[in-house]
Design an enzyme around this catalytic site. Structure first.
Site, PDB file in Angstrom:
ATOM      1  N   CYS A 256     -41.326 -11.111  12.251  1.00  0.00           N
ATOM      2  CA  CYS A 256     -40.085 -10.415  11.878  1.00  0.00           C
ATOM      3  C   CYS A 256     -38.917 -10.877  12.731  1.00  0.00           C
ATOM      4  O   CYS A 256     -37.763 -10.803  12.310  1.00  0.00           O
ATOM      5  CB  CYS A 256     -40.276  -8.906  12.006  1.00  0.00           C
ATOM      6  SG  CYS A 256     -41.566  -8.238  10.951  1.00  0.00           S
ATOM      7  N   ASN A 378     -40.908 -15.335   6.572  1.00  0.00           N
ATOM      8  CA  ASN A 378     -41.954 -14.481   7.132  1.00  0.00           C
ATOM      9  C   ASN A 378     -42.061 -13.200   6.315  1.00  0.00           C
ATOM     10  O   ASN A 378     -41.089 -12.459   6.193  1.00  0.00           O
ATOM     11  CB  ASN A 378     -41.640 -14.114   8.578  1.00  0.00           C
ATOM     12  CG  ASN A 378     -42.600 -13.050   9.100  1.00  0.00           C
ATOM     13  OD1 ASN A 378     -43.760 -13.335   9.376  1.00  0.00           O
ATOM     14  ND2 ASN A 378     -42.136 -11.812   9.201  1.00  0.00           N
ATOM     15  N   GLU A 379     -43.233 -12.983   5.749  1.00  0.00           N
ATOM     16  CA  GLU A 379     -43.521 -11.752   4.999  1.00  0.00           C
ATOM     17  C   GLU A 379     -42.445 -11.448   3.955  1.00  0.00           C
ATOM     18  O   GLU A 379     -42.146 -10.303   3.666  1.00  0.00           O
ATOM     19  CB  GLU A 379     -43.696 -10.562   5.955  1.00  0.00           C
ATOM     20  CG  GLU A 379     -44.946 -10.669   6.804  1.00  0.00           C
ATOM     21  CD  GLU A 379     -45.178  -9.460   7.680  1.00  0.00           C
ATOM     22  OE1 GLU A 379     -44.241  -8.647   7.856  1.00  0.00           O
ATOM     23  OE2 GLU A 379     -46.299  -9.312   8.206  1.00  0.00           O
TER      24      GLU A 379
END
Length: 806
Positions: A256, A378-379
Site C-alpha cells: 500500500c 498493488n492490490e
C-alpha cells in the site's frame, strides 16, 4: 465403528477425508516417479515501508526527523534544554529540504534527538512531542567501543562552536566532539563518536557552550558498522535475519506504501535517489509517519544484490489506496506514470551512457542491477486497473520484451506473465487452502503469491499461525511449477509503531526476534526441492473441536446498540448484561462504545468493531440478545465461540452490503441467506451451541443449523535436491497429539539412510516468542538415521518438521 482417516494424494494432491478400519498412519514417497520442477524463485521476501520497517528499521539512520520535515507543527522527536526551538523556512538548505531548526540557546543550551520513539498520541503531533515525548526514555542504542558517524548542516548569526555528543540514559556523556567553523551560510560538518559504554537509551545532543542562535538541518547519526559496510547503509542485525531466510527475490518498496493513501503521497522513485540531503521525502500516509527516503531506490537495489536476491520492483499504476476519493489518474494523464516505469528499468539495467544508467553509475554502481521482474500496481483491480495495466504492458514490452510483468489480478485485455493473489485469514483457511493450486491451469499465467499470513487469532505471531502457513506452503511448493514466487507479509515491525499484526520479525533499537512464522519461512527456503516427488498419506484425522469461547457484539461500517445480553448453560446463567451505568467487564477492543438507556452503543463507522466478554472455555451455551441498527452500511456482528479477540467467529447479520446473513467461523461455514437489516428496529437474536453444532435464530425463527467440520490437520510435500541427491520431506502436524507414522520410500534401495531434521514445536499452539524469550519457539536440528525402504518416525503435536536424507 470406523476410524476417520485423512487420505492425501500429493502428486496431483487432493485432500480427501475417507474412512477405514485399523489402518496404520502411513506416508509414502515415490522416488521413482519424480513430478514437476520447482521454481528456484519460490521463496522470497516482501519488504514494505510499514511498522517502521525501513525508516527506524533496516535503514541504519538513528535520528528520527533528521531533516525537520516530519511535522509542520513541531520539531518531532527533538527536545530542547535551556533553549527555544522553532521550525524555520526562511533560509532553506535547498529547495527539496525547506525546513530547518532554529535554536536560540542560552549558555550550555542544547537540543537532543531521542531516536525513533513510537506510541502515544501520534495523531496529535504537538501533544505527542510536547507532552508525551519528554516522559519517554530515548531510543538510540549504542555499544561500548563502537564508532558512530555524525553528519549535520549548520549555520549561525555569528560564528559559534557547537558540541555534538552521545548522552546515556543517566545523562552522562558517552562520547563528545567539537564542531568549529559554524557561521553565516550553510555548511556540512562531520564528526565521529566512539561510545564509552553500552546504552540502549542514549540520545544525540547538539549544544552550545555560549548563548547563541544557530540553525540545524540534516542531522544524521549512523553506526560505522553497517551491513556489508555500505555508506548510507543498513542495520546489520536485521539484515542478518533477512539473509538467514535465503530469499530468492525481494519485492519492494510495497505494498500500500506504493499506492499512497492518495495519489500525491505515492512513492516517486526519482525523488529517492541522489544526495540524501536533497531527497524531499514524503508522507507515508498509509502507515502514519514520514519517510525521509534515505532508504531509496539505489539502496533497495544494493540490498537485493547483497542478499543475492532478484529485485522485484513495484511501480504505481496510477491508482491510489483511497477508493473513496479520486484514486485513479485519468487515462489521458497517465503518460508520466508509464514513463516512470520505463525509466526505472533504465536506471537498473541501462548502460552508463544512458540518462538514468549514468545516475546509477554516479551513485557507485556502474554495472547493471539486472532487474527482470516488475509488478504493475498493488492490490488494484477492476476496469480502472485493466485499462492502466494495458498502458504499462504495451510500453514496457515494446522496449523491454523480456521483462516479466506481474499483474495484481488476471486482466482481460492483456495476457499476463504472472499474477499476484493475496490472502490474510485464519489458520483453518490456510490449512484448507493447502490444495488451492493443485488444479491450477498449467497453461495460464504463473502465480506470485505475494502476500499471505494468518492474521486472525494469531496473537503477536503464535505457533498456530505458523502451522497454518506451513501447511499452505506445502501446497505452494507441491505446485512449484505454476507457483513461481511467494512471500510472507509483513516482514518487519517496530512494536511501538505497529500498523499491522502479526509480522515475521519484531525489533526495537537494539534487539530483534523472529516469530514462528519467520522460522517457517527460513526452514522452507533453506530446504527447497528442485523436483517434486509424489506423496500419499493415510493418517487418522482428529475429530472436529467443540465450539467454545467468548461472546461479543460489533458492527461493520455502521452504528448499532445492543441490550438484554444473556448467556445460559442449562439452568445456569453464565452472564447477564447490565448497562445501566457502564460496560464493566467488557473488553471494548475496537470502535466507539458508550452505555445509554440500558444498552451498549457503538457509534464509529469503522469496520470490525468489537466488544467482548466471557471465558475462552465456555461451551454448550445459549446466547440471547436484542440488537438495533442505528445507521450505516451493514447490520450486526454477533460473536460466539471465540477463544481470542482476533479469532473471527461471528454471525454476520446484514453483511455484504446489507444483503445477506451468514456465519463466518472456523470449520462452520454455511450458505448465506438473502437478508436486509432495517434501521431503528429491535431484533431478537439467539445462538444455541452444543458440542460441534450451532443453531441460529432471528426473531424466533430458526435461520440456520450448522455442524463444525473437522479441519485438515496434516500436510506434506516431498522433493529431491538434484545438486546433493537428497530427498526432502516437509511435514506439518497441526493436531494436538503426536503422530507416529510409517514412512515408505518406494523405489529406495534397502540399506541405511542418514540425514538431518529440523523440528519446530511447542506444547501450546498459542505460544509465541518475545523480546524476553526470543527463542522459545525455534527449529531444533538433529541428526537421524533409519533403514530404508521404510522406517517409523514420530512427529510431535503442533509441529513443523523438515527432514532431508541421502
Amino acid at each position: 465403528m470406523s476410524t476417520k482417516i485423512l487420505v492425501i494424494a500429493l502428486a496431483g494432491a487432493l485432500m480427501v477425508p475417507a474412512f477405514a478400519q485399523n489402518q496404520p498412519n502411513r506416508l509414502s514417497i515415490d522416488l521413482e516417479k519424480p513430478g514437476a520442477k520447482v521454481s528456484p524463485l519460490l521463496y522470497g521476501i516482501f519488504f514494505e515501508e510499514i511498522n517502521r520497517a525501513g525508516e527506524g528499521g533496516i535503514y541504519a539512520e538513528m535520528v528520527q526527523n533528521r531533516s525537520f520535515e516530519d511535522s509542520a507543527e513541531v520539531p518531532a522527536a527533538w527536545l530542547a534544554t535551556n533553549a527555544t526551538v522553532s521550525l524555520d523556512k526562511s533560509n532553506p538548505l535547498n529547495a527539496n529540504n525547506p525546513t530547518s531548526l532554529r535554536v536560540e540557546a542560552q549558555a550550555g543550551g542544547s537540543v537532543a534527538n531521542l531516536g525513533f520513539i513510537g506510541g502515544g498520541p501520534r495523531w496529535n503531533m504537538r501533544e505527542w512531542n510536547d507532552v508525551y515525548l519528554p516522559k519517554q526514555p530515548s531510543e538510540i542504542a549504542v555499544a561500548a567501543g563502537k564508532t558512530y558517524d555524525v553528519s549535520l548542516y549548520a549555520r549561525a548569526q555569528v560564528p559559534v562552536e557547537l558540541t555534538v555528543s552521545l548522552q546515556g540514559k543517566d545523562g552522562k556523556t558517552l562520547a563528545s566532539q567539537k564542531v568549529t567553523g559554524v557561521g553565516n551560510g550553510w555548511k556540512q560538518f562531520a564528526v565521529s563518536l566512539k561510545s564509552g559504554a553500552t546504552d540502549a537509551n542514549a540520545r544525540l545532543v547538539v549544544s552550545s557552550p555560549k548563548a547563541a542562535t544557530f540553525w540545524l538541518d540534516m542531522v544524521s547519526l549512523f553506526p560505522r558498522d553497517t551491513w556489508k559496510g555500505r555508506k548510507n547503509g543498513l542495520r546489520p542485525d536485521l539484515l542478518d535475519k533477512l539473509a538467514a531466510m535465503k530469499p530468492a527475490f525481494v519485492r519492494f518498496p510495497g505494498g500500500c506504501y506504493v499506492e499512497g493513501f492518495k495519489i500525491e503521497n505515492r512513492v516517486q522513485w526519482k525523488k529517492t535517489i541522489g544526495d540524501v540531503a536533497e531527497r524531499p521525502g514524503h508522507l507515508n500516509a498509509n502507515w502514519g509517519y514520514y519517510s525521509s527516503d534515505g532508504l531509496g531506490l539505489y539502496e533497495y537495489f544494493q540490498m537485493c544484490e547483497d542478499l543475492g536476491a532478484e529485485p522485484l520492483y513495484v511501480i504505481n499504476v496510477g491508482m491510489g489506496h483511497d477508493v473513496g476519493g479520486m484514486y485513479a489518474v485519468p487515462i489521458g494523464e497517465m503518460g508520466p506514470f508509464v514513463q516512470d516505469a520505463l525509466d526505472v528499468i533504465e536506471y537498473a539495467n541501462g548502460p552508463v551512457t544512458s540518462k538514468w544508467g549514468a545516475l546509477r553509475a554516479k551513485a557507485g554502481h556502474p554495472k547493471p542491477f539486472n532487474l527482470k521482474y516488475m509488478e504493475i500496481g498493488n492490490e488494484n483491480g477492476g476496469r480502472e486497473y485493466d485499462e492502466r495495466y494495458a498502458l504499462f504492458h504495451d510500453a514496457i514490452k515494446a522496449k523491454y520484451p523480456n521483462m516479466e510483468l506481474i499483474a495484481n489480478e488476471i486482466t482481460p485485455s492483456r495476457t499476463n506473465d504472472i499474477f499476484d493473489p493475496h490472502m490474510y485469514s485464519n489458520y483453518a483457511a490456510f490449512l484448507t487452502d493447502s490444495t488451492r493450486f493443485d488444479k491450477q491451469d498449467r497453461n495460464g499465467p504463473k502465480v506470485y503469491f505475494g502476500e499471505y499470513a494468518v492474521t486472525e487469532g494469531a496473537d503477536g505471531g503464535n505457533l498456530q499461525a505458523a502451522l497454518g502457513e506451513a501447511a499452505f506452503m506445502t501446497g505452494l511448493e507441491r505446485n512449484g511449477d505454476v507457483v513461481k514466487m511467494s512471500s510472507y507479509a509483513p516482514l518487519l515491525c517496530r512494536p511501538t509503531w505497529r500498523g499491522w499484526n502479526p509480522n515475521a520479525l519484531l525489533f526495537d533499537q537494539s534487539r530483534v526476534y523472529g516469530t514462528p512464522s519467520y522460522y517457517v519461512q527460513a526452514m522452507f527456503a533453506a530446504n527447497r526441492a528442485d523436483q517434486i516427488l509424489p506423496v500419499q498419506m493415510q493418517i487418522a484425522a482428529p475429530p472436529a473441536l467443540p465450539i467454545e469461547g467468548k461472546i461479543g457484539v460489533g458492527t461493520w461500517g455502521g452504528q448499532a446498540e445492543f441490550k438484554d445480553i444473556k448467556v445460559t448453560k442449562g439452568d445456569q446463567t453464565l452472564f447477564q448484561s447490565d448497562f445501566s451505568q457502564n460496560a464493566n467487564g467488557w473488553k471494548l477492543a475496537r470502535g466507539q462504545w458508550t452505555t445509554e438507556n440500558g444498552a451498549l452503543k457503538q457509534t464509529s463507522d469503522e469496520n470490525g468493531t468489537l466488544a467482548m466478554v466471557g471465558e475462552s472455555n465456555w461451551r454448550d451455551y445459549t446466547l440471547t440478545l436484542k440488537a438495533r441498527k442505528l445507521s450505516g452500511r451493514e447490520g450486526f456482528l454477533i460473536t460466539f465461540g471465540a477463544r481470542t479477540e482476533g479469532e473471527k467467529s461471528w454471525w454476520n447479520l446484514g453483511g455484504w452490503g446489507n444483503s445477506q446473513n451468514g456465519v463466518e467461523s472456523i470449520g462452520l461455514d454455511g450458505p448465506r441467506t438473502p437478508a436486509t437489516i432495517e434501521s431503528n428496529r429491535w431484533y431478537d437474536i439467539k445462538i444455541e451451541l452444543q458440542g460441534t453444532n450451532a443453531n441460529f435464530y432471528l426473531d424466533g425463527q430458526l435461520v440456520q443449523s450448522l455442524t463444525r467440520a473437522p479441519l485438515p490437520a496434516f500436510a506434506a510435500v516431498a522433493g529431491r535436491d538434484q545438486k546433493t541427491g537428497e530427498t526432502i520431506l516437509k511435514f506439518v502436524n497441526a493436531s494436538s497429539e503426536p503422530r507416529t507414522i510409517n514412512l515408505d520410500l518406494n523405489g529406495a534401495k534397502a540399506g541405511k539412510i542418514n540425514g538431518r531434521a529440523w523440528v519446530m514445536t511447542s506444547a501450546n499452539e498459542r505460544d509465541e516468542n518475545s523480546f524476553d524469550a526470543p527463542t522459545r519457539i525455534t527449529p531444533r536440528e538433529e541428526a537421524f538415521s533409519a533403514n530404508a525402504p521404510d522406517f517409523t518416525r514420530t512427529f510431535p503435536a503442533n509441529s513443523v518438521s523438515v527432514l532431508r536424507w541421502k
